[in-house]
Write a protein that holds these residues in place. Structure first.
Motif, mmCIF file in Angstrom:
data_model
loop_
_atom_site.group_PDB
_atom_site.id
_atom_site.type_symbol
_atom_site.label_atom_id
_atom_site.label_comp_id
_atom_site.label_asym_id
_atom_site.label_seq_id
_atom_site.Cartn_x
_atom_site.Cartn_y
_atom_site.Cartn_z
ATOM 1 N N ASN A 303 0.839 -1.200 0.000
ATOM 2 C CA ASN A 303 0.000 0.000 0.000
ATOM 3 C C ASN A 303 0.874 1.251 0.000
ATOM 4 O OD1 ASN A 303 -2.200 1.674 0.090
ATOM 5 N ND2 ASN A 303 -2.721 1.246 2.226
ATOM 6 N N LEU A 375 2.056 -9.057 -8.080
ATOM 7 C CA LEU A 375 1.368 -7.931 -7.457
ATOM 8 C C LEU A 375 2.409 -6.939 -6.936
ATOM 9 C CD1 LEU A 375 -1.434 -6.865 -6.632
ATOM 10 C CD2 LEU A 375 -1.182 -8.133 -4.492
ATOM 11 N N ALA A 378 -1.032 -2.584 -3.896
ATOM 12 C CA ALA A 378 -2.392 -3.006 -3.566
ATOM 13 C C ALA A 378 -2.878 -2.279 -2.321
ATOM 14 C CB ALA A 378 -2.450 -4.520 -3.331
ATOM 15 N N LEU A 410 -7.450 -13.251 -5.351
ATOM 16 C CA LEU A 410 -6.982 -12.443 -4.228
ATOM 17 C C LEU A 410 -7.377 -13.093 -2.913
ATOM 18 C CD1 LEU A 410 -8.027 -8.811 -5.308
ATOM 19 C CD2 LEU A 410 -5.780 -9.891 -5.575
ATOM 20 N N LYS A 470 -7.854 -1.673 -4.864
ATOM 21 C CA LYS A 470 -7.252 -1.549 -6.187
ATOM 22 C C LYS A 470 -5.881 -2.204 -6.179
ATOM 23 C CE LYS A 470 -7.838 2.896 -6.240
ATOM 24 N NZ LYS A 470 -8.451 3.292 -4.952
ATOM 25 N N THR A 471 -5.469 -2.654 -7.363
ATOM 26 C CA THR A 471 -4.207 -3.380 -7.491
ATOM 27 C C THR A 471 -3.415 -2.890 -8.694
ATOM 28 O OG1 THR A 471 -5.179 -5.106 -8.903
ATOM 29 C CG2 THR A 471 -5.238 -5.473 -6.505
ATOM 30 N N TRP A 473 -0.058 -4.607 -11.152
ATOM 31 C CA TRP A 473 0.695 -5.828 -11.410
ATOM 32 C C TRP A 473 1.761 -5.575 -12.466
ATOM 33 C CZ3 TRP A 473 -1.390 -10.269 -8.854
ATOM 34 C CH2 TRP A 473 -2.663 -10.059 -8.297
#
Length: 475
Positions: A303, A375, A378, A410, A470-471, A473
Motif C-alpha cells: 500500500n 502484485l 495493492a 486475491l 485496487k491493485t 501488477w
C-alpha cells in the motif's frame, strides 16, 4: 446412511477381529499377498474379489504420523503395509502423508491434516456392473487416481465431502475441503462437481446430474471447481497461486516439518515402496494443492504510492487520499502523459500512458504467450455499517495473450471482516480493458498497451460487509 457413514447389513462383521475370524483363509494369506505386492511393485489388481469385510487396500507409503479408526470405533497408529478395510477412517497429522493402494490398483494420497473415510470398495473384474467405490474426504486434501473398478463404468465411483459430491469422467484429481468450502482440480480426464442437497445425495453413485453441477476437465487449464457453504450451485473459477494449503492456515512450520519428514524417508530408502513412484506423485500432489490456496499475506507493504515512472498509475479525484489508500496519487500527477481508463469509480481511476505509435489505442503485447504477473501495489478496505477498516490483500494474476484472457485470485482479510477470497477471469477487449462481475464480486481493469503492466479495481461482498480496493501488477 447415518452420521455420514454407510449402514451395512447386520450380518456384516462389525470389527476387524470378527472379520478375520470369519475369513481365516484371507487372514492367513493377507500378509503374504501384501508382501508380494510390495516386493514385486504391483497392486492388488487382477480378478480380485473383495467383500466388505476383507482388505480392500494397503498403506503403500507413510511419512510422518497418521492413525486409522476402524468401523468398530477402535483406533491405532497407521503403519506402512497395513491393510485397509471398508469403514476405515484415515487421519493424518500436521506432518503426515499417506498413500493408499487399493485392490483395483486405484490410489489415494492423503495429505497433512486430512481425514479420509473408505465408505465402500467393491471390485469384481468379471462383473464390473457390481463395482462400487465410495470415498469421503471429511477435511483437508486428498488426491484420487482411479483404478480398474471404474474403467468400464465411471458411474460406479463417488467421492463425497461434507457439502459436495464428485463423480469422475477421468482418472486423476485432487480435492480440498475446509470451512471455506470445497475446491477441486484435475490432472487427467474430467470430474463433475455438485453441491449436496435435493436430488444430489451422499448415498448416490457417480456424478450428480442436476443443473447445479459443473464439469471440470484437465484441458481447461488453470481452473478449479468450487462449492462454498450455503451455495446450491457449483462453479468453475480460476485457480490461485499459493504455497500450499498449509500456508493459508498460517502454519508454515507444518510445511517445514513435512519437508523434514520427507527427507528422512528418502534417506531411509522408504520411497521405493510406493509402486506409483512417490517422488513424482509427491511433487504433483503439492503442485496441485498449491493451486487450491491463496498464499498467506507477506510482510511486504504493497500500500504505497503508484510509481510515476510506470505506465499505469492510480489517480484520485481529490487532493486527499481516501482512508486506507496510499496507492493513489493526485489526478494532476496521474494525468501527465496518461489518460484515464474505464477502470474508475467515485474515488479515482486507473490512468494509462499514451503511445504516439499506437493512435488506435489497441493492446499490442508482441507475444501470444501466457504470463504470471506479480502484485506490485495493492490497497484494500473492509466496509460495514458505515465504517471502514484496513484489509490485507495478496494474490495472483495470469494473462494469456494468445487467447486474450485473464485469471486472477486475491486473498482478503481484516479484523472485522475475517478472511475471504476473490477469484475472477474473463476476456480482454482489443483496447486492453477487462471487466467481470457477478452477485458477489466485481473486477474492472486494464493492461498497458505493451502488455507488461496491469491494474484493476475490485469489490468482494461478504455477509455483513464489503471488501474493496485496487491493485497494480507487473511481469
Amino acid at each position: 446412511m447415518t452420521g455420514g457413514k454407510i449402514d451395512f447389513p447386520a450380518s456384516r462383521p462389525r470389527s476387524r477381529s470378527e472379520a478375520m475370524n470369519r475369513q481365516p483363509a484371507i487372514s492367513v494369506l493377507r500378509p503374504l499377498v501384501a508382501a508380494l505386492a510390495v516386493a514385486c511393485g504391483i497392486g492388488f489388481g487382477g480378478t480380485a474379489r473383495a467383500s466388505e469385510s476383507a482388505a480392500v487396500g494397503q498403506v503403500s507409503l507413510l511419512i510422518g504420523a497418521a492413525r486409522v479408526t476402524h468401523l468398530d470405533g477402535s483406533s491405532e497408529p497407521l503403519k506402512r503395509g497395513a491393510s485397509i478395510l471398508v469403514g476405515d477412517r484415515v487421519e493424518t497429522s500436521a506432518n503426515g502423508h499417506v498413500h493408499l493402494r487399493f485392490i483395483d490398483n486405484g490410489a489415494v494420497s492423503v495429505r497433512p491434516d486430512s481425514v479420509l473415510e473408505v465408505q465402500a470398495y467393491k471390485y469384481d473384474a468379471d462383473k464390473p456392473q457390481t463395482n462400487e467405490v465410495r470415498l469421503r474426504v471429511e477435511q483437508g486434501t486428498a488426491r484420487s487416481i482411479s483404478g480398474a473398478a471404474t474403467e468400464v463404468d465411471k458411474n460406479r465411483f463417488r467421492l463425497n465431502t461434507p457439502i459436495a459430491a464428485i463423480g469422475v469422467r477421468g482418472t486423476d484429481f485432487i480435492v480440498h475441503t475446509d470451512a471455506a468450502g470445497v475446491r477441486a482440480t484435475v490432472a487427467d480426464g474430467a470430474i463433475v462437481v455438485g453441491a449436496l442437497g435435493g436430488t444430489c445425495t451422499a448415498a448416490g453413485l457417480g456424478p450428480c446430474g442436476a443443473a447445479e453441477s459443473r464439469v471440470l476437465s484437465a484441458d481447461m487449464g488453470r481452473f478449479m471447481a468450487e462449492v462454498r457453504p450455503g451455495e446450491r450451485v457449483a462453479r468453475v473459477v480460476p485457480v490461485g497461486a499459493g504455497v500450499a494449503e498449509l500456508a493459508v492456515n498460517g502454519a508454515e512450520e507444518r510445511a517445514a516439518a513435512l519437508y523434514a519428514a520427507e527427507q528422512a524417508a528418502r534417506s531411509a530408502a522408504q520411497l521405493a515402496a510406493d509402486t506409483k513412484g512417490f517422488a513424482q506423485m509427491r511433487d504433483t500432489d503439492r503442485a496441485a494443492a498449491d493451486l487450491l490456496a491463496i498464499a498467506a499475506p507477506g510482510a511486504v507493504n504493497l500500500n504505497v504510492p503508484s510509481d510515476l515512472n510506470r505506465q499505469l498509475v492510480w489517480g484520485r479525484w481529490t487532493f486527499t487520499s481516501a482512508a486506507n489508500d496510499s496507492v493513489s496519487v493526485p489526478f494532476a500527477q496521474a494525468w501527465t502523459g496518461r489518460d484515464p481508463t474505464s477502470a474508475s469509480d467515485k474515488y479515482g481511476a486507473l490512468f494509462r500512458s499514451r503511445d504516439p505509435n499506437n493512435p488506435d489505442g489497441l493492446l499490442n503485447p508482441g507475444t501470444d504467450a501466457k504470463f504470471d504477473f506479480t502484485l506490485t501495489r495493492a490497497t484494500a478496505s473492509y466496509e460495514a455499517n458505515g465504517r471502514s477498516e484496513a484489509a490485507t490483500v495478496n494474490g495472483s494474476m495470469t494473462i494469456d495473450f494468445g487467447r486474450r484472457t485473464f485469471a486472477t485470485a486475491l486473498g482478503l482479510s481484516s479484523a472485522t471482516g475475517g478472511k475471504t477470497e476473490l477469484r475472477a477471469g474473463g476476456s480482454i477487449a482489443p483496447d486492453g480493458t477487462f471487466a467481470v462481475s457477478d452477485a458477489t464480486q466485481k473486477v474492472s481493469g486494464a493492461l498497458s498497451y505493451d502488455g507488461k503492466e496491469a491494474g484493476y479495481l475490485f469489490e468482494r461482498s461478504v455477509v455483513g460487509g464489503l471488501f474493496r480496493g485496487k491493485t497494480l501488477w507487473g511481469r
